[in-house]
Design a protein around this motif. Structure first.
Motif, short mmCIF file in Angstrom:
data_model
loop_
_atom_site.label_atom_id
_atom_site.label_comp_id
_atom_site.label_asym_id
_atom_site.label_seq_id
_atom_site.Cartn_x
_atom_site.Cartn_y
_atom_site.Cartn_z
N TYR A 127 0.87 -1.19 0.00
CA TYR A 127 0.00 0.00 0.00
C TYR A 127 0.90 1.23 0.00
N SER A 174 -0.04 -5.79 5.45
CA SER A 174 -1.46 -5.54 5.19
C SER A 174 -2.05 -6.92 4.90
N SER A 237 -9.91 -0.16 11.04
CA SER A 237 -10.65 0.96 10.47
C SER A 237 -12.07 0.52 10.13
N SER A 239 -13.49 2.05 7.58
CA SER A 239 -13.63 2.54 6.20
C SER A 239 -14.14 1.49 5.23
N ARG A 248 -13.76 8.60 8.54
CA ARG A 248 -12.40 8.74 9.07
C ARG A 248 -12.29 8.20 10.50
N TYR A 326 -8.63 -6.15 -4.44
CA TYR A 326 -7.61 -5.69 -5.39
C TYR A 326 -6.91 -6.88 -6.03
C1 PLP Z 1 -3.99 -1.40 3.54
C2 PLP Z 1 -4.65 -0.14 3.98
N1 PLP Z 1 -4.40 0.31 5.21
C3 PLP Z 1 -4.95 1.46 5.66
C4 PLP Z 1 -5.78 2.19 4.85
C5 PLP Z 1 -6.30 3.47 5.40
O1 PLP Z 1 -7.65 3.53 5.48
P1 PLP Z 1 -8.42 4.59 6.37
O2 PLP Z 1 -7.48 5.68 6.74
O3 PLP Z 1 -9.54 5.08 5.50
O4 PLP Z 1 -8.90 3.83 7.55
C6 PLP Z 1 -6.08 1.77 3.55
C7 PLP Z 1 -6.94 2.55 2.66
O5 PLP Z 1 -7.13 2.27 1.50
C8 PLP Z 1 -5.49 0.57 3.10
O6 PLP Z 1 -5.72 0.08 1.88
#
Ligand code: PLP
Length: 402
Positions: A127, A174, A237, A239, A248, A326
Motif C-alpha cells: 500500500y 497488510s 478501520s 472505512s 475517518r 484488489y
Molecule cells: C492497507 C490499507 N491500510 C490502511 C488504509 C487506510 O484507510 P483509512 O485511513 O480510511 O482507515 C487503507 C486505505 O485504502 C489501506 O488500503
C-alpha cells in the motif's frame, strides 16, 4: 522576506504523489470529452454504508458539539471491544485508541516506535501510503519482494533474515493485502511471529480488510499468538468494513499498553477524532451478519468475473486473489504507466475508457512492477465485464502501435 523562507523541507520534497491518483488529470480530461471512465484504480467501495450510522448521527440530541476524549468516545471504544470479543479477542479501553482512519493509526505507530533512520520491513508490492508514512516519520521501508507467480505469498524466513539489521524496528503487513489480495496463512503469520521474537521486532498488523476473505479461507491474525501479544500493534478501520471511508474512524490496538500510552501523547496533541462520526461508528457494531454475508458474496462474485475475464486475455498474467478487493496483474507491455495514460487519452469503446493504477509505485525496489497494474473491483459486475472487454481491445490496439 528572503527566498529561503519559501523553501520546502527535504521531507516533503522527497515524498511522492500517490500513484493511485496520479492519472486523475487525464481521467478528468477524458470525462470532459464526454467519456465514461470506469475507476479500477481506487479502493472506494460503492456499497451502501449501513443506515445505522446515519440514524445515530441524526439522533444526536446534544446542543454543543464538544471535543471528545483523545482516546475516543467511550461508546465507540465499547463497541470495538464487543466487536473483538466476537472474534475471540479481549481488549480493555487502555488497549485501544481511536484514530482518524487507519491512516493516522499507521503514522502514530511509526512515530511511536521508530527513530529517524530506522527501518520497517514491508512485503512489496505494498500500500503506497506506507512509504509516505515512513517518509514523514523519517524512517524507511525495507522491501521484501513477493511475486505474482507465488500468489504474492511471503518468501522464506531466510529471506527476511537477510534484510534484518540493527536498524530494523518492525515488520508491517497488510492482511488481507492491498494491493495484492493475498491472505497470509497461519504458517506465514507464525513465521513472522518467530522472526519478531528472535530479532526483537514489532509486528504491525494492518487488518482493515479483515472481513474480505473469500473461498472459505480462514483469516488468522498475529493477535491470536499469545507469545507475541506484546509485540503486535493492530491497525483497524471502519472505512472498508462498513463502506464508511468518509467517516475517518480507525483504531490502534495493542496488548502492550505502553505503546498505546505513547501514542496517547500524540493523540492528545491532535485533541480528538470528530465526535459525530464516532457516534455513527459506535452504532455500526449492530450491523447484522447478513450485511457482511451479502457484501462478501458481492465482492467474491466481482473477483470471479474480473479474474475469469482477465485470464482469457492472451499474455495477461493473473493469479486469483483470495482477499480484500484488489489484484495486481502483469501486462504484455513495457510501461504500464504509459499504457494507462494512453488508455485515458486515446482509447475508448462504447464511449467508455478505464482508469487503472500503474503498479510501479507499489514497489520500492527500482524497476519492479513496470509492466503491472493494480486493479480494484469496487464497481458493479456489468461495468467490470465492460472494463475487461475494453482492456482486451485496448491492449491489442496499443501493441500494434508501440
Ligand atoms: C492497507 C490499507 N491500510 C490502511 C488504509 C487506510 O484507510 P483509512 O485511513 O480510511 O482507515 C487503507 C486505505 O485504502 C489501506 O488500503
Amino acid at each position: 522576506m528572503g527566498l529561503n523562507s519559501m523553501k520546502l523541507s527535504n521531507r516533503v520534497n522527497e515524498m511522492k504523489y500517490s500513484p493511485i491518483r496520479k492519472l486523475a488529470t487525464y481521467a478528468d480530461a477524458a470525462r470532459s470529452k464526454g467519456l465514461r471512465v470506469l475507476g479500477l484504480n481506487i479502493g472506494q467501495p460503492d456499497i451502501e454504508t449501513p443506515s445505522l450510522f446515519f440514524d445515530a448521527v441524526r439522533n444526536f440530541d446534544g446542543t454543543v458539539l464538544k471535543y471528545s476524549e483523545s482516546r475516543g468516545e467511550k461508546n465507540l471504544l465499547d463497541s470495538f471491544i464487543l466487536y473483538y470479543k466476537d472474534l475471540g479477542m479481549d481488549f480493555q479501553h487502555n488497549n485501544l485508541l481511536v484514530t482518524n482512519g487507519g491512516s493516522e493509526g499507521l503514522y502514530f505507530t511509526l512515530y511511536a516506535i521508530c527513530n529517524p533512520g530506522d527501518e520497517v520491513i514491508v512485503p512489496e508490492p505494498f500500500y503506497t501510503n506506507y512509504s509516505s508514512f515512513t517518509d514523514i516519520a523519517g524512517c524507511k521501508v525495507t522491501p521484501i519482494t513477493t511475486y505474482g507467480e507465488d500468489g504474492f505469498h511471503l518468501p522464506s524466513k531466510e529471506k527476511f533474515k537477510e534484510v534484518i539489521n540493527e536498524k530494523t524496528r518492525a515488520i508491517l503487513i497488510s492482511n488481507p493485502s492491498n494491493p495484492t489480495g493475498v491472505v497470509y496463512t497461519r504458517e506465514e503469520i507464525e513465521m513472522l511471529a518467530e522472526l519478531c521474537i528472535e530479532h526483537d521486532l514489532y509486528l504491525i498488523s494492518d487488518e482493515v480488510y479483515r472481513e474480505f476473505v473469500y473461498d472459505g479461507l480462514e483469516f488468522f491474525s498475529p493477535l491470536e499468538i499469545e507469545s507475541i501479544s506484546q509485540r503486535v500493534i493492530l491497525i483497524d478501520s471502519i472505512s472498508k468494513r462498513y463502506s464508511a471511508c468518509g467517516a475517518r474512524i480507525g483504531l490502534v490496538a495493542s496488548k502492550n499498553t505502553s505503546i498505546i500510552d505513547a501514542i496517547m501523547k500524540m493523540a492528545q496533541a491532535r485533541l480528538c477524532v470528530p465526535t459525530l462520526e464516532q457516534l455513527g461508528a459506535a452504532a455500526l457494531y449492530h450491523t447484522p451478519q447478513s450485511y457482511f454475508d451479502s457484501v462478501k458474496e458481492e465482492y467474491q462474485a466481482r473477483r470471479d468475473v474480473l479474474f475469469e475475464g482477465l485470464s482469457a486475455i492472451p499474455d495477461v498474467q493473473v493469479k486469483k486473489p483470495t482477499g480484500a478487493f484488489y489484484m495486481i496483474i502483469g501486462l504484455p507491455i513495457s510501461s504500464a504507466e504509459d499504457f494507462c495514460r494512453w488508455m485515458l487519452e486515446e482509447f475508448s469503446y462504447k464511449y467508455t475508457t478505464i482508469m487503472m493504477a500503474p503498479a510501479e509505485g507499489f514497489y520500492s525496489t527500482k524497476g519492479l512492477g513496470a509492466n503491472e497494474v493494480r486493479l480494484s473491483y469496487c464497481i458493479n459486475i456489468q461495468d467490470l465485464k465492460l472494463a475487461v472487454e475494453i482492456l482486451e481491445l485496448a491492449l491489442k490496439e496499443y501493441m500494434k502501435s508501440h
